[in-house]
Design a protein around this motif. Structure first.
Motif, short mmCIF file in Angstrom:
data_model
loop_
_atom_site.label_atom_id
_atom_site.label_comp_id
_atom_site.label_asym_id
_atom_site.label_seq_id
_atom_site.Cartn_x
_atom_site.Cartn_y
_atom_site.Cartn_z
N ARG A 201 0.82 -1.20 0.00
CA ARG A 201 0.00 0.00 0.00
C ARG A 201 0.87 1.26 0.00
O ARG A 201 1.80 1.38 0.78
CB ARG A 201 -0.90 0.00 1.22
N PRO A 202 0.56 2.23 -0.87
CA PRO A 202 1.33 3.47 -0.88
C PRO A 202 0.86 4.41 0.23
O PRO A 202 -0.25 4.30 0.74
CB PRO A 202 1.01 4.07 -2.25
N SER A 203 1.72 5.34 0.59
CA SER A 203 1.35 6.41 1.51
C SER A 203 1.17 7.69 0.71
O SER A 203 1.59 7.79 -0.44
CB SER A 203 2.42 6.60 2.58
N ALA A 204 0.56 8.69 1.34
CA ALA A 204 0.31 9.96 0.65
C ALA A 204 1.61 10.60 0.18
O ALA A 204 1.65 11.23 -0.88
CB ALA A 204 -0.45 10.90 1.57
N SER A 205 2.67 10.39 0.91
CA SER A 205 3.96 10.99 0.54
C SER A 205 4.56 10.34 -0.70
O SER A 205 5.49 10.89 -1.31
CB SER A 205 4.94 10.90 1.71
N ASP A 206 4.05 9.17 -1.09
CA ASP A 206 4.55 8.48 -2.28
C ASP A 206 3.93 9.00 -3.57
O ASP A 206 4.39 8.67 -4.67
CB ASP A 206 4.23 6.97 -2.21
N GLU B 89 -3.40 -6.36 -0.52
CA GLU B 89 -3.72 -5.72 0.76
C GLU B 89 -3.85 -6.78 1.85
O GLU B 89 -4.24 -7.91 1.58
CB GLU B 89 -5.02 -4.92 0.61
#
Length: 270
Positions: free
Chosen positions: A51-56, A83
């Motif tokens: 899962r990506p994070s917003a910063s990615d 997931e």
């Protein structure tokens, strides 16, 4: 396949994409491309390891442009990943940027584990045998899309028809219809890859829902065709009721498959 042995939904997706498009393994991503169908959002995507994070997001969007494409040819962005089975998933930062988020359950059963459920005796099930079957399938699928009149939707469906017919011609499976009289009321695809049977595009026509069409169709197709597989795989959106139907038939959750898709015109400024 070897990249996601614990997620047969994603693994079989990639096997199908290998048969109908292009799949490239890279250090950080699996790149899926379908050059002849740029409107195919989930046929032109980056598969992530987690899962990506917003910063990615900035890096992901840059890499998508470099590896998959940019407007005007590729006007969307899609990312998918395996997931965790029981984790809470929130996508607020991505939704704010115009992405639609989806989490699906990956459901698996051995053919012998499928339970006989209530069926509709009026429904007859058979593989597609004539052009009329495909024409009716095309219209039913198109009617179920969010924008059925758009040129992009129609081109996407035309590609899907070509891709499925190619898989059938190579002996990898079939599309099956459910019929009441001569009227097609539902359909599904079942394709066999590495001993696994993967269901595709299970649908019941809007006027024939809540009449056990889906249960009849799935039950009969498994009875007639599933001897080629030691495992059967369904992928069902967590927000829809279909997953509960499949679990009642004996399918069990193996994992989850999540995705983010920013459709054309939905990008929002930072």
């Amino acid at each position: 396949m070897q990249r996601f042995p614990d997620n047969l939904g994603l693994a079989t997706d990639l096997l199908l994409h290998t048969e109908t498009g292009m799949v490239e393994l890279r250090d950080d991503y699996i790149v899926v491309r379908t050059p002849e169908a740029p409107e195919y959002f989930f046929g032109n995507m980056l598969v992530l390891r987690q899962r990506p994070s917003a910063s990615d997001l900035k890096l992901l969007e840059h890499d998508f442009g470099q590896l998959v494409g940019i407007p005007p040819l590729i006007a969307h962005r899609t990312f998918a990943w395996p997931e965790n089975a029981d984790s809470e998933v929130t996508f607020d930062a991505f939704v704010e940027r115009g992405y639609d988020a989806t989490v699906c359950r990956v459901l698996v059963a051995h053919p012998d584990e499928v339970i006989q459920v209530a069926t509709n005796p009026l429904v007859k099930v058979r593989p597609f045998t004539m052009q009329q079957d495909w024409d009716d399938w095309f219209q039913m699928q198109l009617a179920d899309m969010s924008n059925p009149t758009s040129i992009g939707s129609q081109r996407y469906m035309a590609h899907q028809q070509r891709a499925y017919r190619s898989l059938i011609e190579r002996g990898l499976g079939n599309l099956w219809g459910a019929f009441i009289g001569n009227v097609q009321v539902g359909s599904l695809g079942l394709f066999f890859l590495d001993g696994i049977g993967r269901f595709q595009t299970v649908i019941t026509g809007a006027r024939h829902r809540k009449r056990n069409v889906c249960k009849t169709l799935v039950t009969e197709v498994i009875r007639l065709a599933a001897t080629r597989a030691d495992r059967l795989v369904m992928v069902a959106d967590e927000t829809y009721h279909a997953g509960a139907i499949y679990e009642a038939m004996g399918f069990r959750q193996q994992g989850r498959l999540a995705s983010l898709c920013q459709e054309p015109g939905n990008a929002k400024a930072r």
